[in-house]
Motif scaffolding. Sequence first.
Motif, PDB file in Angstrom:
ATOM      1  N   VAL A   1      21.196   6.520  43.430  1.00 21.37           N
ATOM      2  CA  VAL A   1      22.336   6.515  41.809  1.00 21.37           C
ATOM      3  C   VAL A   1      22.654   7.193  41.051  1.00 21.37           C
ATOM      4  O   VAL A   1      23.243   8.392  41.508  1.00 21.37           O
TER       5      VAL A   1
ATOM      6  N   ILE B   1      17.742   2.862  35.969  1.00 17.46           N
ATOM      7  CA  ILE B   1      19.007   4.366  36.769  1.00 17.46           C
ATOM      8  C   ILE B   1      18.033   5.343  36.427  1.00 17.46           C
ATOM      9  O   ILE B   1      17.973   6.136  37.084  1.00 17.46           O
TER      10      ILE B   1
ATOM     11  N   GLU C   1      16.606   8.033  39.497  1.00 17.41           N
ATOM     12  CA  GLU C   1      17.198   9.493  39.467  1.00 17.41           C
ATOM     13  C   GLU C   1      16.085  10.044  40.399  1.00 17.41           C
ATOM     14  O   GLU C   1      17.335  11.210  41.270  1.00 17.41           O
TER      15      GLU C   1
ATOM     16  N   GLU D   1      19.140  -1.376  32.295  1.00 19.16           N
ATOM     17  CA  GLU D   1      19.979  -0.348  33.313  1.00 19.16           C
ATOM     18  C   GLU D   1      19.982   0.333  33.143  1.00 19.16           C
ATOM     19  O   GLU D   1      19.880   1.281  34.563  1.00 19.16           O
TER      20      GLU D   1
ATOM     21  N   TRP E   1      23.085  -3.075  37.758  1.00 18.52           N
ATOM     22  CA  TRP E   1      21.398  -3.159  38.375  1.00 18.52           C
ATOM     23  C   TRP E   1      20.839  -4.436  36.861  1.00 18.52           C
ATOM     24  O   TRP E   1      19.680  -4.414  36.622  1.00 18.52           O
TER      25      TRP E   1
END
Length: 344
Positions: free
Chosen positions: A87, A77, A81, A73, A230
């Motif tokens: 996110v 993420i 970015e 996860e 995620w």
Amino acid sequence: MSKQSGVEQLDEATLATYLAQHIAGFSGPVKATKFAGGQSNPTFKLQTANATYVLRRQPPGKLLKSAHAVDREYRVIKALENTDVPVAKVYHLCEDVDVIGSMFYVMEFMDGNVYWDSSLPEMADKQTRSTMYQNMVTVMATMHSVNVDEVGLGDYGKPGNYFERQISRWTKQYRLSETHEIPEMDQLISWLETNIPVDDGKVSLVHGDYRMDNLMFAKDSSDIIAVLDWELSTLGHPYADLAYQCMQLRLPDNVGKATGLGDVDRAALGIPSEEEYVAQYCKLVGIDGIENWNFYLAFSFFRLGAIAQGVAKRAVDGNASNKEALQVGKLVQPLAQYALKILK
């Protein structure tokens, strides 16, 4: 409170000391409050005098292999970015289980709205609901269009037929979590294993649990400000996300917290039909249509059933994140039955 604290609590003093050493500008003391909802990775709001953060951790205790992958996860993420996929900003991944008893990561707290009921009763008009669903499919298409090599996710999944791998993986997870025999799941697994479409070469970042309550919307508009949760993301076939979303359009409203829409008048609410939703997606990604659609739908029901069985097994073992976990296990048989109806 010990470092090996349960899923409902954290050792706040130890956590504050650790985060002050690893996140720029962080200073304790910290107050940790567990968010309600969620079955898998316990999630906490961290409040300090200067800022608010979010912490997601693996549940303590013995876990199934590859489950609760908070490190994955964090990685995905972080990789997204600087893309158009909304996110939260992530600050730190802690792989040292001795800090709070399991691996965790910390990200920014985003102040938006999450809607648990997919019929969106909070919205006053059809147009707002329609726009929210349009934004939902647009963000999905945007995610599927990310160049995974450019963002450093080229090795985020294994090569080869995604559905073949997924059916194998979730069948193994299901068998490991099995608490009693469910004939419909056995029948569904057998059908899926013998009806996998020929690999068409499509590979994208897939979320794995893309649904209304895993999106955060702005408080003052229909814009999506963050895609959440995620844990199940990987490199795979984009139709898996699309079918999973459309599965919810078929489910009745009594299958867990994220209510299904199969029993509601979606047109009256401004929510698209399955045909309209798929057509919107196809237009956004530049394709004419989708073959083998019933396979992708049936796979989605199967995978959700396997996930639900895993939640139930964790409840039996005493380390589930949510007190309602045992109830989730009762969904497995109905989910398999819905899938078999589609195939008939």
